[in-house]
Design a protein around this motif. Structure first.
Motif, mmCIF file in Angstrom:
data_model
loop_
_atom_site.group_PDB
_atom_site.id
_atom_site.type_symbol
_atom_site.label_atom_id
_atom_site.label_comp_id
_atom_site.label_asym_id
_atom_site.label_seq_id
_atom_site.Cartn_x
_atom_site.Cartn_y
_atom_site.Cartn_z
ATOM 1 N N ARG A 37 42.045 69.906 72.308
ATOM 2 C CA ARG A 37 42.885 69.028 71.502
ATOM 3 C C ARG A 37 43.617 68.002 72.357
ATOM 4 O O ARG A 37 43.732 66.849 72.002
ATOM 5 C CB ARG A 37 43.893 69.851 70.707
ATOM 6 C CG ARG A 37 43.264 70.813 69.702
ATOM 7 C CD ARG A 37 44.344 71.596 68.984
ATOM 8 N NE ARG A 37 43.762 72.517 68.013
ATOM 9 C CZ ARG A 37 44.482 73.355 67.260
ATOM 10 N NH1 ARG A 37 45.802 73.375 67.377
ATOM 11 N NH2 ARG A 37 43.880 74.159 66.417
ATOM 12 N N PHE A 38 44.152 68.460 73.486
ATOM 13 C CA PHE A 38 44.985 67.600 74.329
ATOM 14 C C PHE A 38 44.254 67.175 75.600
ATOM 15 O O PHE A 38 44.900 66.802 76.580
ATOM 16 C CB PHE A 38 46.285 68.317 74.699
ATOM 17 C CG PHE A 38 47.075 68.791 73.517
ATOM 18 C CD1 PHE A 38 47.835 67.915 72.773
ATOM 19 C CD2 PHE A 38 47.030 70.129 73.142
ATOM 20 C CE1 PHE A 38 48.556 68.351 71.687
ATOM 21 C CE2 PHE A 38 47.757 70.580 72.051
ATOM 22 C CZ PHE A 38 48.520 69.692 71.313
ATOM 23 N N ALA A 39 42.960 67.259 75.574
ATOM 24 C CA ALA A 39 42.213 66.871 76.779
ATOM 25 C C ALA A 39 42.355 65.385 77.064
ATOM 26 O O ALA A 39 42.586 64.967 78.207
ATOM 27 C CB ALA A 39 40.731 67.243 76.622
ATOM 28 N N LEU A 41 44.804 63.418 76.064
ATOM 29 C CA LEU A 41 46.185 63.135 76.448
ATOM 30 C C LEU A 41 46.460 63.554 77.882
ATOM 31 O O LEU A 41 47.162 62.858 78.625
ATOM 32 C CB LEU A 41 47.132 63.856 75.493
ATOM 33 C CG LEU A 41 48.628 63.640 75.720
ATOM 34 C CD1 LEU A 41 48.981 62.169 75.588
ATOM 35 C CD2 LEU A 41 49.441 64.478 74.750
ATOM 36 N N ARG A 42 45.887 64.684 78.292
ATOM 37 C CA ARG A 42 46.082 65.145 79.673
ATOM 38 C C ARG A 42 45.410 64.204 80.662
ATOM 39 O O ARG A 42 45.955 63.911 81.730
ATOM 40 C CB ARG A 42 45.517 66.551 79.823
ATOM 41 C CG ARG A 42 45.846 67.205 81.158
ATOM 42 C CD ARG A 42 45.255 68.605 81.255
ATOM 43 N NE ARG A 42 45.802 69.490 80.247
ATOM 44 C CZ ARG A 42 45.131 69.924 79.174
ATOM 45 N NH1 ARG A 42 43.862 69.531 78.982
ATOM 46 N NH2 ARG A 42 45.690 70.728 78.313
ATOM 47 N N GLU A 43 44.252 63.720 80.310
ATOM 48 C CA GLU A 43 43.563 62.779 81.194
ATOM 49 C C GLU A 43 44.335 61.467 81.317
ATOM 50 O O GLU A 43 44.439 60.893 82.406
ATOM 51 C CB GLU A 43 42.150 62.523 80.663
ATOM 52 C CG GLU A 43 41.230 63.725 80.754
ATOM 53 C CD GLU A 43 39.860 63.434 80.170
ATOM 54 O OE1 GLU A 43 39.677 62.287 79.696
ATOM 55 O OE2 GLU A 43 38.995 64.331 80.193
ATOM 56 N N ALA A 44 44.908 60.981 80.195
ATOM 57 C CA ALA A 44 45.702 59.751 80.255
ATOM 58 C C ALA A 44 46.966 59.936 81.082
ATOM 59 O O ALA A 44 47.388 59.042 81.826
ATOM 60 C CB ALA A 44 46.044 59.297 78.840
ATOM 61 N N TRP A 45 47.577 61.118 80.964
ATOM 62 C CA TRP A 45 48.779 61.413 81.758
ATOM 63 C C TRP A 45 48.465 61.438 83.251
ATOM 64 O O TRP A 45 49.207 60.881 84.060
ATOM 65 C CB TRP A 45 49.361 62.741 81.299
ATOM 66 C CG TRP A 45 50.507 63.222 82.122
ATOM 67 C CD1 TRP A 45 50.465 64.092 83.158
ATOM 68 C CD2 TRP A 45 51.891 62.834 81.985
ATOM 69 N NE1 TRP A 45 51.725 64.296 83.688
ATOM 70 C CE2 TRP A 45 52.608 63.537 82.982
ATOM 71 C CE3 TRP A 45 52.561 61.993 81.135
ATOM 72 C CZ2 TRP A 45 53.981 63.399 83.127
ATOM 73 C CZ3 TRP A 45 53.940 61.854 81.284
ATOM 74 C CH2 TRP A 45 54.633 62.544 82.264
ATOM 75 N N ASP A 46 47.372 62.083 83.607
ATOM 76 C CA ASP A 46 46.995 62.142 85.020
ATOM 77 C C ASP A 46 46.610 60.762 85.556
ATOM 78 O O ASP A 46 46.931 60.416 86.704
ATOM 79 C CB ASP A 46 45.823 63.111 85.202
ATOM 80 C CG ASP A 46 46.208 64.551 84.857
ATOM 81 O OD1 ASP A 46 47.417 64.852 84.905
ATOM 82 O OD2 ASP A 46 45.303 65.334 84.517
ATOM 83 N N ALA A 47 45.944 59.970 84.722
ATOM 84 C CA ALA A 47 45.539 58.636 85.173
ATOM 85 C C ALA A 47 46.729 57.710 85.356
ATOM 86 O O ALA A 47 46.723 56.835 86.237
ATOM 87 C CB ALA A 47 44.557 58.028 84.169
ATOM 88 N N SER A 48 47.777 57.880 84.541
ATOM 89 C CA SER A 48 48.944 56.999 84.659
ATOM 90 C C SER A 48 49.742 57.259 85.922
ATOM 91 O O SER A 48 50.493 56.388 86.374
ATOM 92 C CB SER A 48 49.846 57.170 83.428
ATOM 93 O OG SER A 48 50.347 58.508 83.366
ATOM 94 N N TRP A 49 49.594 58.459 86.526
ATOM 95 C CA TRP A 49 50.314 58.768 87.751
ATOM 96 C C TRP A 49 49.502 58.476 88.999
ATOM 97 O O TRP A 49 49.991 58.681 90.112
ATOM 98 C CB TRP A 49 50.726 60.241 87.758
ATOM 99 C CG TRP A 49 51.932 60.497 86.928
ATOM 100 C CD1 TRP A 49 51.993 61.108 85.721
ATOM 101 C CD2 TRP A 49 53.283 60.145 87.247
ATOM 102 N NE1 TRP A 49 53.280 61.160 85.261
ATOM 103 C CE2 TRP A 49 54.105 60.580 86.191
ATOM 104 C CE3 TRP A 49 53.884 59.507 88.336
ATOM 105 C CZ2 TRP A 49 55.480 60.383 86.172
ATOM 106 C CZ3 TRP A 49 55.255 59.316 88.325
ATOM 107 C CH2 TRP A 49 56.042 59.756 87.255
#
Length: 247
Positions: A37-39, A41-49
């Motif tokens: 479900r949050f895959a 969102l997790r990828e976008a969070w990691d990419a933004s950092w």
């Protein structure tokens, strides 16, 4: 337990007792695949950092803000700090207004000024879209803003404070009882002029004369003798008293 019944379609027919036996255990839920479900969102969070990501760039702006100073920090940090300062100033101004009102009500002469102003506002706000209490709160905020701004030499705040004081004195004169109108107005004038010591500090009634630019003239007591032309070589042998004959 086996059944003695005839097989059905070539398969043994279970008996009733076999149906009452222990049921097989379900497979372990740990072995089931988890829903993603949050895959995204997790990828976008990691990419933004990561280097060049949105959150990474914002963190770099915050980290370098204390070294860059006000003029060198990012514009969004300036906006956040400005909005926070304005909100804090409004909160402090509201709290200061409440404190001043509580302290002023403990003073004996304050009801002489405050009661006529409240009465005047209540009598003349009946047909307005706002209530009398809102107008009274606005009157307090305007006076406090003019007092604080005038203390910091703001011309607009001093004009506001002057108009506020004149309007307050007029309301006290209009709404005070006829027998004590003069005394109440005099107390209002004295209170306003006392507060003016802080609001109008440094203000001078002397006209400021700005002199125009004058050129600097340097006078030196020296005598300048113009240089004389040197005589020619042939003229050195002739006497000074010999002049050519003129007709």
């Amino acid at each position: 337990m086996h059944s003695d019944d005839k097989p059905i379609n070539g398969q043994p027919n279970p008996s009733f007792l076999d149906l009452l036996g222990p049921t097989p255990e379900p497979p372990d839920m740990k072995d089931w695949p988890r829903p993603k479900r949050f895959a995204g969102l997790r990828e976008a969070w990691d990419a933004s950092w990561k280097q060049g990501g949105f959150l990474h760039e914002r963190w770099e702006d915050v980290r370098h803000a204390r070294f860059a100073g006000w003029h060198g920090m990012a514009n969004w940090i300036k906006t956040v700090l400005s909005l926070a300062s304005v909100c804090a100033f409004i909160i402090l101004l509201d709290a200061a207004g409440d404190i001043v009102s509580v302290v002023a009500h403990r003073i004996t002469f304050w009801p002489v000024i405050d009661t006529p102003i409240r009465t005047y506002i209540a009598q003349h706000t009946g047909h307005l879209a706002v209530s009398g209490s809102a107008v009274y709160a606005f009157w307090q905020a305007a006076g406090l803003l003019g007092l604080v701004g005038g203390f910091f030499h703001s011309t607009g705040a001093r004009i506001t404070y002057s108009l506020w004081g004149a309007a307050s004195i007029a309301m006290v004169w209009s709404a005070s009882p006829a027998d004590g109108r003069t005394v109440a107005t005099g107390i209002a004038v004295l209170a306003w002029t006392t507060a003016s010591v802080f609001a109008l500090r440094g203000l001078s009634l002397r006209p400021v004369i700005h002199t125009a630019f004058q050129p600097h003239i340097d006078i030196r007591p020296e005598v300048h003798v113009p240089a004389q032309p040197a005589p020619a070589h042939d003229d050195l042998d002739k006497p000074d008293n010999v002049h050519p004959l003129q007709r």
